[in-house]
Scaffold this motif. Structure first.
Motif, PDB file in Angstrom:
ATOM      1  N   VAL A 130     -36.074 -72.311  -5.477  1.00  0.00           N
ATOM      2  CA  VAL A 130     -35.101 -71.536  -5.409  1.00  0.00           C
ATOM      3  C   VAL A 130     -35.551 -69.986  -5.790  1.00  0.00           C
ATOM      4  N   GLU A 131     -35.597 -69.117  -4.995  1.00  0.00           N
ATOM      5  CA  GLU A 131     -36.081 -67.829  -5.417  1.00  0.00           C
ATOM      6  C   GLU A 131     -34.901 -67.001  -5.807  1.00  0.00           C
ATOM      7  N   ILE A 132     -34.744 -66.378  -6.986  1.00  0.00           N
ATOM      8  CA  ILE A 132     -34.036 -65.507  -7.608  1.00  0.00           C
ATOM      9  C   ILE A 132     -34.624 -64.233  -8.082  1.00  0.00           C
TER      10      ILE A 132
ATOM     11  N   THR B  77     -24.730 -70.218  -2.143  1.00  0.00           N
ATOM     12  CA  THR B  77     -24.781 -69.555  -0.964  1.00  0.00           C
ATOM     13  C   THR B  77     -25.496 -70.460   0.050  1.00  0.00           C
ATOM     14  N   ILE B  78     -26.873 -71.101  -0.307  1.00  0.00           N
ATOM     15  CA  ILE B  78     -27.313 -71.884   0.329  1.00  0.00           C
ATOM     16  C   ILE B  78     -26.493 -73.124   0.993  1.00  0.00           C
TER      17      ILE B  78
ATOM     18  N   PRO C 266     -29.942 -67.728   3.691  1.00  0.00           N
ATOM     19  CA  PRO C 266     -29.524 -66.612   3.205  1.00  0.00           C
ATOM     20  C   PRO C 266     -30.654 -65.624   2.986  1.00  0.00           C
ATOM     21  N   THR C 267     -31.750 -65.865   2.846  1.00  0.00           N
ATOM     22  CA  THR C 267     -33.088 -65.169   2.739  1.00  0.00           C
ATOM     23  C   THR C 267     -33.329 -64.560   3.975  1.00  0.00           C
ATOM     24  N   ALA C 268     -33.506 -65.459   5.148  1.00  0.00           N
ATOM     25  CA  ALA C 268     -33.644 -65.032   6.350  1.00  0.00           C
ATOM     26  C   ALA C 268     -32.750 -64.035   6.956  1.00  0.00           C
ATOM     27  N   ARG C 269     -31.838 -64.210   6.746  1.00  0.00           N
ATOM     28  CA  ARG C 269     -30.566 -63.600   7.234  1.00  0.00           C
ATOM     29  C   ARG C 269     -30.582 -62.287   6.554  1.00  0.00           C
TER      30      ARG C 269
ATOM     31  N   THR D 167     -25.437 -58.219  -0.429  1.00  0.00           N
ATOM     32  CA  THR D 167     -24.194 -58.443  -0.748  1.00  0.00           C
ATOM     33  C   THR D 167     -23.438 -59.198   0.536  1.00  0.00           C
ATOM     34  N   LEU D 168     -23.877 -58.525   1.697  1.00  0.00           N
ATOM     35  CA  LEU D 168     -23.224 -59.192   2.948  1.00  0.00           C
ATOM     36  C   LEU D 168     -23.673 -60.643   3.233  1.00  0.00           C
ATOM     37  N   THR D 169     -24.832 -60.929   3.094  1.00  0.00           N
ATOM     38  CA  THR D 169     -25.525 -62.257   2.981  1.00  0.00           C
ATOM     39  C   THR D 169     -25.139 -63.271   2.139  1.00  0.00           C
ATOM     40  N   GLY D 170     -24.535 -62.847   1.120  1.00  0.00           N
ATOM     41  CA  GLY D 170     -24.048 -63.624  -0.145  1.00  0.00           C
ATOM     42  C   GLY D 170     -23.017 -64.641   0.146  1.00  0.00           C
TER      43      GLY D 170
END
Length: 471
Positions: free
Chosen positions: A104-106, A175-176, A289-292, A309-312
């Motif tokens: 998971v990337e953070i 989120t994922i 989430p990352t792609a979006r 924020t919006l894709t969280g």
């Protein structure tokens, strides 16, 4: 002194029935012990039957985390006695988990990208729930409605270096999971965390059953401080299990840390080994989430912070895409910076907001019909009505009723002159070159005009009035 943190996250999967029986998982508003059968009560002779949907959900998570799915996994019995565990063992997976080796990337504490490694994910059943009677009673009650709910345990490597990184990881993981639609984060107890924490060179401490994201950060922050203080005093950190007392923000010692051999694991004789690696290729994942986030920046031209924020939250991202056609950047600014803040203040969710109403508000702002300040007032009136269970009035109707339409600065010359006359010190400060004095005077005029005038235009008018006045 390096902090080392690893997490074990227990996620309740949103299946309709329990992991090994047909009892409903929708128990939260029902009486205790009304969603039970011989299987989840552990009665003699009752045999488990595996829920296929839970396995599919587990594989969906494994694929999203880029994990390896072994050719064979296996259930085991984890033996220990506790009142809410009716069989005196838990059916889980031990040395042959469902999937291994993911990522998971953070962001780390410096804002750089960081990879947190996932050791394994495995399926297991939830135990029941103890209900402790208040008022000094010397007994507790057991509710077995939760017994047998399917859990997916996600275990990380000790890759996190601060409580803040741990919280960011949990937010990203949640989120994922919500994008995958395998769990409902709004349900109480749907995600619980055991945190393992140590300072480099010291023993590891486990903090059990933390039930909130803020709680994880608070518990780990307390533990870092507690362990550092022990070491500064020349004492040692004991390897143990501790409980987090959320109301007090502290951890307390519960017992010595168990070792794996204490649980006497052995293969579950009533369940066959799983051979489901071939299912993975047929699993279609949604946009994650990352792609979006990357698509939002490219398609809508919005900033990285707004895209994050919006894709969280998938519901928030869906809401934004429904209103973005008015003006993507204006919509991102109002949703991420203004609407979210107002919702959090009222403890409301985005599901309570009508996209059509926000679209209409954005159209009024874009056309210059109202000022930003008036827009905030309109938004607050709409949300207050929703929070009170009243009909949500449209923005245009609120603007008309409250006379919030933008007015030309010339209408307020009299108010400007009155404010200048009432604040001679601010006028003197402005003439002395203090820029803040002009902002103060504009703010006073904005109060009197209820935000109907454009602040930039008011600034020009206030400046001109000062130059021409004798104050």
């Amino acid at each position: 002194m390096k902090t080392i943190i690893g997490l074990e996250i227990h996620v309740q999967l949103s299946t309709a029935t329990k992991l090994f029986c047909g009892c409903s998982t929708d128990y939260r508003d029902d009486e205790p012990n009304t969603h039970c059968c011989p299987v989840c009560l552990g009665l003699p002779g009752a045999l488990p039957r595996l829920n296929r949907k839970a396995v599919e959900y587990g594989l969906r998570v494994a694929k999203a985390l880029d994990m390896e799915v072994p050719e064979e996994s296996e259930f085991a019995r984890k033996n220990y006695f506790y009142p809410d565990l009716p069989k005196a063992y838990q059916i889980t997976q031990y040395d042959k988990p469902l999937a291994v080796a993911g990522t998971v990337e953070i962001e780390d504490d410096e804002g750089h990208e960081k990879i947190v490694r996932i050791t394994r994910v495995h399926l297991e059943e939830d135990p029941g729930r103890l209900v402790h009677i208040s008022g000094g009673s010397k007994y507790s009650l057991v509710d077995y409605n939760r017994s047998g709910i399917p859990l997916l345990e996600i275990v990380t490597e000790p890759d996190m270096r601060s409580p803040q990184e741990a919280r960011r990881f949990l937010n990203k993981l949640r989120t994922i999971l919500e994008y995958l639609r395998v769990f409902d984060g709004d349900r109480e107890g749907a995600l619980r965390v055991d945190a393992n924490i140590s300072l480099e060179g010291s023993e590891r401490v486990e903090v059990k059953n933390i039930s909130s994201y803020k709680g994880v950060e608070k518990a780990l922050t307390f533990e870092v401080t507690r362990q550092k203080n022990l070491l500064r005093r020349g004492q040692t950190v004991t390897r143990e299990t501790r409980h987090f007392m959320e109301g007090r923000g502290i951890t307390t010692s519960a017992r010595g840390k168990e070792e794996e051999h204490d649980y006497r694991y052995f293969p579950e004789p009533d369940l066959r080994p799983l051979r489901v690696a071939g299912w993975v290729a047929g699993i279609d994942l949604p946009e994650l989430p990352t792609a979006r986030k990357n698509r939002f920046m490219e398609q809508y031209g919005i900033s990285l912070n707004h895209a994050r924020t919006l894709t969280g939250d998938p519901k928030l991202a869906d809401f934004y895409e429904r209103i973005a056609s008015v003006d993507p950047i204006l919509a991102a600014t109002w949703v991420a910076d203004t609407l979210l803040g107002e919702l959090n203040y009222r403890d409301m969710s985005i599901a309570a907001v009508l996209p059509g109403h926000i679209t209409e508000l954005l159209e009024l702002l874009k056309a210059g019909t109202i000022t930003d300040a008036a827009g905030v007032q309109v938004l607050r009136e709409m949300l207050d009505a929703c929070a009170a269970g009243k009909p949500c009035e449209k923005p245009t109707a609120i603007v008309k009723r409250e006379n919030l339409g933008k007015a030309t600065g010339g209408e307020f010359v009299g108010i400007v002159q009155a404010v200048i006359a009432a604040n001679p010190q601010a006028v003197e400060d402005y003439r002395a070159g203090k820029k803040g004095a002009l902002n103060f005077l504009v703010g006073q005029v904005m109060k009197e005009t209820r935000g109907r005038a454009d602040p930039r235009e008011l600034g020009r008018i206030v400046s001109e009035c000062i130059e021409t006045s004798g104050v």
